[in-house]
Design a protein around this motif. Sequence first.
Motif, mmCIF file in Angstrom:
data_model
loop_
_atom_site.group_PDB
_atom_site.id
_atom_site.type_symbol
_atom_site.label_atom_id
_atom_site.label_comp_id
_atom_site.label_asym_id
_atom_site.label_seq_id
_atom_site.Cartn_x
_atom_site.Cartn_y
_atom_site.Cartn_z
ATOM 1 N N ALA A 98 1.913 0.556 9.981
ATOM 2 C CA ALA A 98 0.776 0.745 10.883
ATOM 3 C C ALA A 98 0.289 -0.588 11.448
ATOM 4 O O ALA A 98 -0.218 -0.653 12.576
ATOM 5 C CB ALA A 98 -0.360 1.445 10.144
ATOM 6 N N GLU A 99 0.453 -1.662 10.695
ATOM 7 C CA GLU A 99 -0.033 -2.983 11.101
ATOM 8 C C GLU A 99 0.984 -3.770 11.919
ATOM 9 O O GLU A 99 0.609 -4.603 12.745
ATOM 10 C CB GLU A 99 -0.404 -3.803 9.855
ATOM 11 C CG GLU A 99 -1.558 -3.226 9.054
ATOM 12 C CD GLU A 99 -1.686 -3.893 7.691
ATOM 13 O OE1 GLU A 99 -0.827 -4.750 7.370
ATOM 14 O OE2 GLU A 99 -2.632 -3.557 6.958
ATOM 15 N N ASP A 100 2.258 -3.540 11.680
ATOM 16 C CA ASP A 100 3.324 -4.356 12.279
ATOM 17 C C ASP A 100 4.133 -3.517 13.261
ATOM 18 O O ASP A 100 5.009 -2.741 12.869
ATOM 19 C CB ASP A 100 4.215 -4.913 11.167
ATOM 20 C CG ASP A 100 5.187 -5.966 11.654
ATOM 21 O OD1 ASP A 100 5.640 -5.869 12.808
ATOM 22 O OD2 ASP A 100 5.531 -6.871 10.874
ATOM 23 N N GLY A 101 3.836 -3.669 14.556
ATOM 24 C CA GLY A 101 4.491 -2.864 15.571
ATOM 25 C C GLY A 101 5.992 -3.085 15.633
ATOM 26 O O GLY A 101 6.763 -2.141 15.834
ATOM 27 N N LYS A 102 6.445 -4.321 15.467
ATOM 28 C CA LYS A 102 7.871 -4.611 15.512
ATOM 29 C C LYS A 102 8.603 -3.943 14.369
ATOM 30 O O LYS A 102 9.674 -3.349 14.552
ATOM 31 C CB LYS A 102 8.102 -6.123 15.451
ATOM 32 C CG LYS A 102 9.557 -6.523 15.567
ATOM 33 C CD LYS A 102 9.730 -8.042 15.540
ATOM 34 C CE LYS A 102 11.202 -8.423 15.637
ATOM 35 N NZ LYS A 102 11.396 -9.898 15.586
ATOM 36 N N LEU A 103 7.997 -4.004 13.187
ATOM 37 C CA LEU A 103 8.614 -3.374 12.021
ATOM 38 C C LEU A 103 8.624 -1.851 12.182
ATOM 39 O O LEU A 103 9.599 -1.189 11.820
ATOM 40 C CB LEU A 103 7.849 -3.763 10.755
ATOM 41 C CG LEU A 103 8.602 -3.642 9.427
ATOM 42 C CD1 LEU A 103 9.777 -4.607 9.392
ATOM 43 C CD2 LEU A 103 7.664 -3.925 8.261
ATOM 44 N N VAL B 153 17.607 1.526 -8.176
ATOM 45 C CA VAL B 153 16.781 1.585 -6.970
ATOM 46 C C VAL B 153 15.546 0.708 -7.109
ATOM 47 O O VAL B 153 15.104 0.400 -8.222
ATOM 48 C CB VAL B 153 16.321 3.037 -6.666
ATOM 49 C CG1 VAL B 153 17.507 3.963 -6.443
ATOM 50 C CG2 VAL B 153 15.428 3.566 -7.784
ATOM 51 N N LEU B 154 15.001 0.322 -5.955
ATOM 52 C CA LEU B 154 13.691 -0.309 -5.892
ATOM 53 C C LEU B 154 12.671 0.772 -5.581
ATOM 54 O O LEU B 154 12.915 1.644 -4.743
ATOM 55 C CB LEU B 154 13.639 -1.375 -4.798
ATOM 56 C CG LEU B 154 14.532 -2.609 -4.959
ATOM 57 C CD1 LEU B 154 14.299 -3.565 -3.790
ATOM 58 C CD2 LEU B 154 14.284 -3.301 -6.279
ATOM 59 N N VAL B 155 11.526 0.736 -6.247
ATOM 60 C CA VAL B 155 10.463 1.717 -6.034
ATOM 61 C C VAL B 155 9.380 1.076 -5.174
ATOM 62 O O VAL B 155 8.754 0.084 -5.579
ATOM 63 C CB VAL B 155 9.863 2.179 -7.374
ATOM 64 C CG1 VAL B 155 8.792 3.235 -7.131
ATOM 65 C CG2 VAL B 155 10.958 2.720 -8.288
ATOM 66 N N ILE B 156 9.155 1.636 -3.977
ATOM 67 C CA ILE B 156 8.145 1.099 -3.051
ATOM 68 C C ILE B 156 7.025 2.126 -2.899
ATOM 69 O O ILE B 156 7.284 3.271 -2.503
ATOM 70 C CB ILE B 156 8.754 0.795 -1.660
ATOM 71 C CG1 ILE B 156 9.867 -0.236 -1.767
ATOM 72 C CG2 ILE B 156 7.683 0.302 -0.699
ATOM 73 C CD1 ILE B 156 11.253 0.326 -1.733
ATOM 74 N N PRO B 157 5.792 1.769 -3.229
ATOM 75 C CA PRO B 157 4.680 2.714 -3.050
ATOM 76 C C PRO B 157 4.588 3.187 -1.601
ATOM 77 O O PRO B 157 4.624 2.368 -0.673
ATOM 78 C CB PRO B 157 3.450 1.884 -3.448
ATOM 79 C CG PRO B 157 3.990 0.831 -4.370
ATOM 80 C CD PRO B 157 5.343 0.499 -3.823
ATOM 81 N N LYS B 158 4.482 4.482 -1.421
ATOM 82 C CA LYS B 158 4.467 5.061 -0.075
ATOM 83 C C LYS B 158 3.299 4.511 0.758
ATOM 84 O O LYS B 158 3.478 4.168 1.929
ATOM 85 C CB LYS B 158 4.370 6.584 -0.190
ATOM 86 C CG LYS B 158 4.518 7.326 1.134
ATOM 87 C CD LYS B 158 4.766 8.800 0.909
ATOM 88 C CE LYS B 158 3.509 9.548 0.542
ATOM 89 N NZ LYS B 158 2.664 9.833 1.744
ATOM 90 N N GLU B 159 2.125 4.397 0.169
ATOM 91 C CA GLU B 159 0.952 3.932 0.898
ATOM 92 C C GLU B 159 1.118 2.491 1.377
ATOM 93 O O GLU B 159 0.663 2.132 2.464
ATOM 94 C CB GLU B 159 -0.297 4.055 0.026
ATOM 95 C CG GLU B 159 -0.716 5.490 -0.248
ATOM 96 C CD GLU B 159 -2.018 5.558 -1.039
ATOM 97 O OE1 GLU B 159 -2.567 4.486 -1.374
ATOM 98 O OE2 GLU B 159 -2.477 6.682 -1.305
ATOM 99 N N LYS B 160 1.788 1.668 0.571
ATOM 100 C CA LYS B 160 1.996 0.270 0.943
ATOM 101 C C LYS B 160 2.899 0.164 2.168
ATOM 102 O O LYS B 160 2.635 -0.628 3.084
ATOM 103 C CB LYS B 160 2.607 -0.487 -0.237
ATOM 104 C CG LYS B 160 2.629 -1.988 -0.069
ATOM 105 C CD LYS B 160 3.060 -2.665 -1.363
ATOM 106 C CE LYS B 160 2.957 -4.180 -1.258
ATOM 107 N NZ LYS B 160 3.329 -4.846 -2.543
ATOM 108 N N LEU B 161 3.960 0.957 2.200
ATOM 109 C CA LEU B 161 4.859 0.951 3.350
ATOM 110 C C LEU B 161 4.169 1.509 4.583
ATOM 111 O O LEU B 161 4.342 0.996 5.698
ATOM 112 C CB LEU B 161 6.123 1.755 3.038
ATOM 113 C CG LEU B 161 7.170 1.863 4.150
ATOM 114 C CD1 LEU B 161 7.581 0.482 4.652
ATOM 115 C CD2 LEU B 161 8.400 2.633 3.662
ATOM 116 N N GLU B 162 3.365 2.542 4.415
ATOM 117 C CA GLU B 162 2.633 3.123 5.542
ATOM 118 C C GLU B 162 1.686 2.099 6.163
ATOM 119 O O GLU B 162 1.605 1.989 7.396
ATOM 120 C CB GLU B 162 1.856 4.352 5.076
ATOM 121 C CG GLU B 162 2.731 5.552 4.747
ATOM 122 C CD GLU B 162 1.954 6.694 4.127
ATOM 123 O OE1 GLU B 162 2.467 7.818 4.099
ATOM 124 O OE2 GLU B 162 0.807 6.457 3.657
#
Length: 230
Positions: free
Chosen positions: A108-113, A95-104
């Motif tokens: 929050a910044e990218d409406g399309k995403l 698996v890839l580990v993605i920090p939760k705060e980074k994804l949040e």
Amino acid sequence: MTEKLSKELNAFLFTSFEKKISVKKGAYLFQEGMVASDIYLVLNGNFKISKVTPDGQELTLRLCSENDLIGELTLFCAGAIYMLSAKSMDDKGEVLVIPKEKLERKLAEDGKLALEFMKWMSLHFRKTQTKFRDLVLNGRKGALYSTLIRMSNSYGILKEKGILIDLPLTNQELANYCGTSREVANRMLSDLKKNGVISVDKGWITIHDLNYLKLQIHCENCPDELCRID
């Protein structure tokens, strides 16, 4: 095929992961009650998402594979803990580990995403709702029958004599998907074998009469993208 993450969201995850880890068979990626700090993207292997009831009964809710996101229910929840456990089912788990705060922050910044993520979550919630519907409305037998139907949609291979579920399963594992005991699952599977509905060869199940299973649970013929075990 089940709908996976969009290309845009997948691309972000592949450029934002903190690290890549391997998980051996039987090892937990996380367990319920642990502080939720990361989200995981499956690269290889299968991961069982489950919950253990106070009396020790395990309920398996989902089987995640390549390109599935795990731990997403903790997003945008302050002080979140994992409500479920994720366990590797084979030795090729990665698996890839993605920090939760980074994804949040990115969502929050990218409406399309964020919209792409909401679409994926909506499908995920609808699949979960249909699973609970089958568990609650159709009892243990219905839970087993619907699990076999979902397995056929997720891992089924059409053969001359029926649909082979291309995933070896023990009776205990099937019982966990139904929220029942192995003894109860054994009896129900034996009845299906006696009636020629299924056959089992060393854990490999072939469904010979899918319509029988559907009729017994008054199947609503949901789209295959919803009627899945993943």
